[in-house]
Design an enzyme around this catalytic site. Structure first.
Site, PDB file in Angstrom:
ATOM      1  N   LYS A  13      -4.400  39.470 -34.494  1.00 30.52           N
ATOM      2  CA  LYS A  13      -4.092  40.693 -35.254  1.00 30.52           C
ATOM      3  C   LYS A  13      -4.667  41.925 -34.563  1.00 30.52           C
ATOM      4  CE  LYS A  13      -5.970  39.541 -39.243  1.00 30.52           C
ATOM      5  NZ  LYS A  13      -6.477  38.191 -38.903  1.00 30.52           N
ATOM      6  N   ARG A 127     -13.280  32.774 -27.704  1.00 36.61           N
ATOM      7  CA  ARG A 127     -13.191  34.244 -27.734  1.00 36.61           C
ATOM      8  C   ARG A 127     -14.555  34.882 -27.459  1.00 36.61           C
ATOM      9  NH1 ARG A 127     -10.602  37.454 -32.770  1.00 36.61           N
ATOM     10  NH2 ARG A 127     -12.335  36.621 -33.986  1.00 36.61           N
TER      11      ARG A 127
END
Ligand code: AMP
Length: 213
Positions: A13, A127
């Site tokens: 997102k 990440r």
């Protein structure tokens, strides 16, 4: 353009929001980023939010709703806005609907980034985020040139506390139980568009823009 981006943690997102906000010339409003900036700055809001973020639970609606209402009153939202990470449950969606109704600024669309769970776990566990500029990279799929150093600004890369395995599992449960129902809510209002969040970042951006036209 008044948009909401919805999708599970790790759907990308934040990455897509940056592209879409630039494309449509609207501010990108991420509740997660606002909370993290407050935690970093040691504000009262940051102190209140920290334990919720660290455990992957939602910050109470009363706090989040007032924060977003205030943000939406800033002048830059006259051109529209892209909400990333808000609303995250039906109560927040209802609160937002009231605020937008009062402001006579209805939503144009809600874009869902759809992605299977196995892919999410792979993405989140690798990440890394820059402590300085917030840019993200990935230890396998999007490696920085030098390990632990941000390509963008040279800042230190770290793993978000809530990207650790136990917390990711909780965030996925929170998404399923609390956030997924808003997809139905927006579908009933005829606002929902869905695209796949798997594949190349630029290809997903192209599909997102096409879905919003
Ligand atoms: P994100 O960066 O969007 O993944 O958000 C990180 C964390 O911030 C979430 O796990 C929650 O603890 C908190 N948060 C972000 N947005 C919201 C929201 N709309 N309502 C409550 N908590 C939120």
């Amino acid at each position: 353009m008044r948009l909401i981006l919805v999708g599970p943690p790790g759907a990308g997102k934040g990455t897509q929001a940056v592209h879409l906000a630039a494309h449509f010339g609207i501010p990108h409003i991420s509740t997660g980023d606002i909370f993290r900036a407050n935690i970093k700055g040691g504000t009262d809001l940051g102190k209140l939010a920290k334990s919720y973020l660290d455990s992957g639970n939602l910050v109470p609606d009363s706090v989040t709703n007032e924060m977003i209402k205030d943000r939406l009153s800033h002048g830059d939202t006259a051109s529209g806005f892209l909400l990333d990470g808000y609303p995250r449950n039906v109560e927040q969606a209802e609160f937002l609907a009231e605020v937008l109704l009062k402001n006579l600024t209805p939503l144009d669309a809600v874009l869902e980034l759809s992605i299977p769970n196995e892919e999410i776990i792979k993405r989140l566990s690798g990440r890394r985020v820059c402590r300085n500029c917030g840019a993200t990279s990935h230890v396998i799929f999007d490696k920085s040139k030098v390990d632990g150093v941000c390509d963008n600004c040279g800042g230190e890369l770290y793993q978000r506390e809530d990207d650790k395995e136990e917390v990711v599992a909780n965030r996925l449960n929170v998404y399923k139980d609390q956030t997924e129902p808003i997809i139905d809510f927006y579908d009933k209002h005829g606002l929902l568009r869905v695209i796949s969040a798997v594949g190349d970042v630029s290809e997903i951006s192209t599909n997102a823009i096409a879905a919003l036209k």
